[in-house]
Design an enzyme around this catalytic site. Structure first.
Site, PDB file in Angstrom:
ATOM      1  N   SER A 146       0.849  -1.189   0.000  1.00  0.00           N
ATOM      2  CA  SER A 146       0.000   0.000   0.000  1.00  0.00           C
ATOM      3  C   SER A 146       0.882   1.235   0.000  1.00  0.00           C
ATOM      4  O   SER A 146       2.087   1.149   0.240  1.00  0.00           O
ATOM      5  CB  SER A 146      -0.901   0.027   1.250  1.00  0.00           C
TER       6      SER A 146
ATOM      7  N   SER B 175      -3.343  -3.520  -3.585  1.00  0.00           N
ATOM      8  CA  SER B 175      -2.622  -2.378  -3.031  1.00  0.00           C
ATOM      9  C   SER B 175      -3.626  -1.341  -2.533  1.00  0.00           C
ATOM     10  O   SER B 175      -4.555  -0.969  -3.242  1.00  0.00           O
ATOM     11  CB  SER B 175      -1.717  -1.751  -4.099  1.00  0.00           C
TER      12      SER B 175
ATOM     13  N   ASP C 210      -4.235   2.397  -1.728  1.00  0.00           N
ATOM     14  CA  ASP C 210      -3.619   3.676  -2.082  1.00  0.00           C
ATOM     15  C   ASP C 210      -4.538   4.807  -1.633  1.00  0.00           C
ATOM     16  O   ASP C 210      -5.524   5.140  -2.312  1.00  0.00           O
ATOM     17  CB  ASP C 210      -3.367   3.736  -3.589  1.00  0.00           C
TER      18      ASP C 210
END
Length: 403
Positions: A283, A321, A323
């Site tokens: 992340s 991920s 973000d």
């Protein structure tokens, strides 16, 4: 023992003590294998705008940053006990932000993760407490600590005053850290909050970035800033990231596909970097501060543009991920309980926001690269080792003629 041997022993002993005093890092835990430098100090200039004096988020007057770093234990993972490679990083938007709130906005590029408190930011358009960054499983404990710290500062909270929903953002440091142990204590968070500074920001293997991995290299905390010319308003944009994202082949630096050109990791390194089924891929948390007079809508626009800075380093915001990008402005004060039914805010016209957009993209890109070049190699749980990017090799890739 002869005098020469005795002198050598004394030098080694003094060196070990110095290393311990400088950060309590064991040799196996965090190794400064070569002097670390920020990307600009390596001669790599990102973008066209000039950085502020510190090239950090703290170039925005009033913004402060604090860290608590936890490194202990070596070898085999014993869940709940260690090894520990984690920490907490806090960003204070301004002093007394509870009574002098800052306009804020955010953007979630990919939501495999958590940043608490965003629903209230979306509803209210402001931020009213410090921001804390930590690892995934430590969110509740860190949130509890921020609440305790806020209640100590403002004893009326929850009695005569409002309650609070703090903003805590996470990245998964389980590849290096005993994440089940949730080792960041309330005291660790309070120490970071009590020791925030407006000066230079420590980067790399520090605070929340201690156990982070980015583009297959050691990642962590990075920061950068941009200062606009007086003709463009003279405003400052500062960015702080916790970089724990990306795969090595994706990494791009100053337009060069460094990740593809860089020597591939050894089988042992590949094994230490491998993700087990169900483990998060990584992340990135991006915090943007500015002294430009922007409202929540405009700050959301800046937050979206930070994703372009992320993309310039090669990220494609992969499925697993997380973000998350949060932006705030220190230019205006939103009062806690206004005495009058109206109050005045200064507002920058949208037609004058372009330079701020570019500055945000540039500062985000540079902050991510600073996280990589300032991080040190770390050996964590089960002797998993993540190497810091080799700066000599990086310069050779960027300037082949210097080989």
């Amino acid at each position: 023992m002869n005098s020469s041997a005795r002198h050598s022993t004394q030098v080694v002993f003094v060196s070990c003590i110095a290393a311990l005093l400088s950060g309590c890092f064991s040799v196996a835990a965090a190794e400064p294998d070569q002097p670390r430098q920020r990307i600009r100090d390596l001669g790599i200039v990102i973008g066209s705008f000039q950085p502020g004096p510190l090239n950090a988020i703290t170039d925005v007057v009033g913004v402060k940053v604090g860290h608590t770093t936890l490194i202990s234990g070596e070898g085999k993972l014993i869940p709940g006990q260690g090894p520990v490679r984690t920490g907490v990083t806090v960003v204070m938007p301004r002093d007394d932000v509870w009574h002098k709130k800052v306009p804020a906005g955010f953007f979630v590029l990919n939501g495999t993760g958590e940043m608490t408190g965003l629903s209230w930011v979306a509803e209210s358009g402001f931020l009213e407490y410090p921001i804390a960054l930590t690892n995934t499983l430590n969110i509740p404990r860190v949130a509890n600590a921020v609440m305790s710290w806020m209640i100590k500062q403002y004893p009326a909270i929850g009695i005569e005053d409002d309650t609070l929903t703090p903003v805590i953002a996470e990245c998964d440091d389980g590849r290096l850290n005993d994440i089940q142990g949730r080792h960041v204590s309330e005291q660790d968070v309070i120490a970071a909050l009590d020791n925030v500074s407006a000066g230079p920001v420590k980067e790399g293997t520090i605070g929340a970035g201690t156990g982070m991995v980015s583009y297959g290299f050691k990642g962590g905390i990075g920061t950068a800033s941009r200062k606009l010319s007086e003709e463009e308003g003279g405003y400052t944009v500062g960015v702080l990231v916790n970089a724990n994202h990306g795969r090595r082949p994706e990494l791009v630096i100053a337009g060069v596909p460094v990740g593809k050109l860089y020597e591939q990791p050894s089988p042992a390194q590949q094994q230490s970097q491998a993700l087990s089924p169900g483990q998060s891929e990584g992340s990135i948390i991006v915090i943007i501060a500015t002294d430009a007079p922007l409202d929540s809508r405009q700050l959301t626009r800046l937050a979206k543009r930070a994703a372009l800075g992320l993309a310039r380093t090669g990220s494609t915001a992969r499925h697993s991920s997380g973000d998350f990008i949060l932006a705030f402005s220190t230019a205006n004060v939103i009062p806690h309980y206004p005495k009058e039914p109206t109050y005045t805010l200064t507002h920058l016209a949208d037609s004058h926001i372009n330079s701020l957009i570019t500055a945000t993209v540039e500062a985000t890109e540079e902050a991510i690269l600073n996280a990589l070049t300032m991080a040190t190699s770390v050996t964590g749980r089960d002797n998993h080792r993540i190497e810091a990017i080799n700066l000599i090799r990086l310069k050779r890739l960027l300037w082949p003629s210097q080989r």
